[in-house]
Design a protein around this motif. Structure first.
Motif, short mmCIF file in Angstrom:
data_model
loop_
_atom_site.label_atom_id
_atom_site.label_comp_id
_atom_site.label_asym_id
_atom_site.label_seq_id
_atom_site.Cartn_x
_atom_site.Cartn_y
_atom_site.Cartn_z
N GLU A 189 16.66 130.71 26.22
CA GLU A 189 16.96 129.85 25.08
C GLU A 189 15.81 128.92 24.69
O GLU A 189 15.82 128.33 23.62
CB GLU A 189 18.23 129.02 25.35
CG GLU A 189 18.12 128.07 26.52
CD GLU A 189 18.42 128.69 27.89
OE1 GLU A 189 18.51 127.93 28.86
OE2 GLU A 189 18.55 129.90 28.00
N TYR A 190 14.80 128.82 25.54
CA TYR A 190 13.64 127.98 25.24
C TYR A 190 12.55 128.72 24.47
O TYR A 190 11.64 128.11 23.93
CB TYR A 190 13.04 127.41 26.53
CG TYR A 190 13.91 126.38 27.19
CD1 TYR A 190 13.78 125.03 26.89
CD2 TYR A 190 14.89 126.75 28.11
CE1 TYR A 190 14.59 124.07 27.49
CE2 TYR A 190 15.70 125.81 28.72
CZ TYR A 190 15.55 124.48 28.40
OH TYR A 190 16.35 123.54 29.00
N ASN B 181 7.39 126.83 25.24
CA ASN B 181 8.26 127.68 24.43
C ASN B 181 7.65 129.05 24.14
O ASN B 181 8.03 129.73 23.20
CB ASN B 181 8.65 127.01 23.11
CG ASN B 181 9.26 125.66 23.35
OD1 ASN B 181 8.63 124.64 23.07
ND2 ASN B 181 10.46 125.63 23.88
N ARG C 65 9.52 126.35 29.44
CA ARG C 65 10.33 125.28 28.84
C ARG C 65 9.46 124.22 28.17
O ARG C 65 9.88 123.56 27.23
CB ARG C 65 11.23 124.66 29.90
CG ARG C 65 12.30 125.63 30.34
CD ARG C 65 13.10 125.15 31.50
NE ARG C 65 14.03 126.21 31.91
CZ ARG C 65 15.07 126.02 32.66
NH1 ARG C 65 15.35 124.82 33.12
NH2 ARG C 65 15.84 127.03 32.98
N LYS C 66 8.22 124.09 28.65
CA LYS C 66 7.29 123.12 28.07
C LYS C 66 6.61 123.68 26.81
O LYS C 66 6.49 122.99 25.81
CB LYS C 66 6.23 122.77 29.11
CG LYS C 66 5.12 121.88 28.62
CD LYS C 66 4.12 121.66 29.74
CE LYS C 66 2.85 121.01 29.23
NZ LYS C 66 1.82 120.96 30.25
N GLU D 187 16.50 132.89 33.07
CA GLU D 187 16.58 131.45 33.34
C GLU D 187 16.16 130.55 32.17
O GLU D 187 16.53 129.37 32.15
CB GLU D 187 15.74 131.11 34.57
CG GLU D 187 16.23 131.83 35.83
CD GLU D 187 15.33 131.60 37.02
OE1 GLU D 187 14.76 130.49 37.12
OE2 GLU D 187 15.21 132.52 37.84
N SER D 188 15.37 131.07 31.23
CA SER D 188 14.82 130.19 30.18
C SER D 188 14.79 130.83 28.80
O SER D 188 14.03 130.39 27.93
CB SER D 188 13.39 129.76 30.56
OG SER D 188 13.38 129.08 31.78
N ASN E 106 9.05 129.07 34.83
CA ASN E 106 10.09 128.62 33.91
C ASN E 106 9.81 127.21 33.38
O ASN E 106 10.12 126.91 32.22
CB ASN E 106 11.46 128.72 34.56
CG ASN E 106 11.94 130.16 34.59
OD1 ASN E 106 12.29 130.72 33.57
ND2 ASN E 106 11.94 130.77 35.77
N ALA E 107 9.22 126.36 34.19
CA ALA E 107 8.85 125.02 33.72
C ALA E 107 7.81 125.12 32.60
O ALA E 107 7.88 124.39 31.60
CB ALA E 107 8.32 124.17 34.87
#
Length: 122
Positions: free
Chosen positions: A71-72, A43, A40-41, A68-69, A36-37
């Protein structure tokens, strides 16, 4: 598959696409935080596995990111998996049944909206 992913990342870097490759090393426990990181980095998400597409690790990774992500994400998730066929014994057919470097590069280009339109490839 990690070796293939790294080779694809090298090809993509020559095209100006910076690909982050995560080697999960284990699937239980699944390092959801790292996945997920990365989403988020960057996209983007492209999963790669040699197994069947149905009920695979890639499907679980996709669901984790959606939960969990989501929206990114700036592009649809790309899943690369082996063909949903029994594994052939002939080397030339085996190559067609498992993901190859070209498949990874093509999926990453699609995720970055750098793929050629279908009409241009005909």
């Amino acid at each position: 598959m990690v070796g293939y992913a790294l080779q694809a990342a090298e090809i993509l870097s020559k095209e100006g696409i910076s690909a982050e490759v995560i080697n999960l090393r284990s699937i239980r426990p699944l390092d959801r935080a790292a996945i997920n990181a990365s989403v988020r980095k960057t996209n983007r998400l492209v999963t790669l596995e040699e197994g069947f597409p149905q009920h695979g690790v890639g499907a679980e990774i996709c669901m984790s990111v959606v939960e969990e992500s989501f929206e990114y994400l700036d592009a649809p998730i790309e899943r690369i998996a082996g063909a949903d066929v029994p594994m052939p014994y002939a080397a030339n057919l085996e190559r067609l049944a498992v993901p190859q470097i070209e498949d990874i590069v093509r999926a990453a280009r699609r995720a970055c909206y750098r793929a050629l339109p279908m009409t241009a490839t005909a």
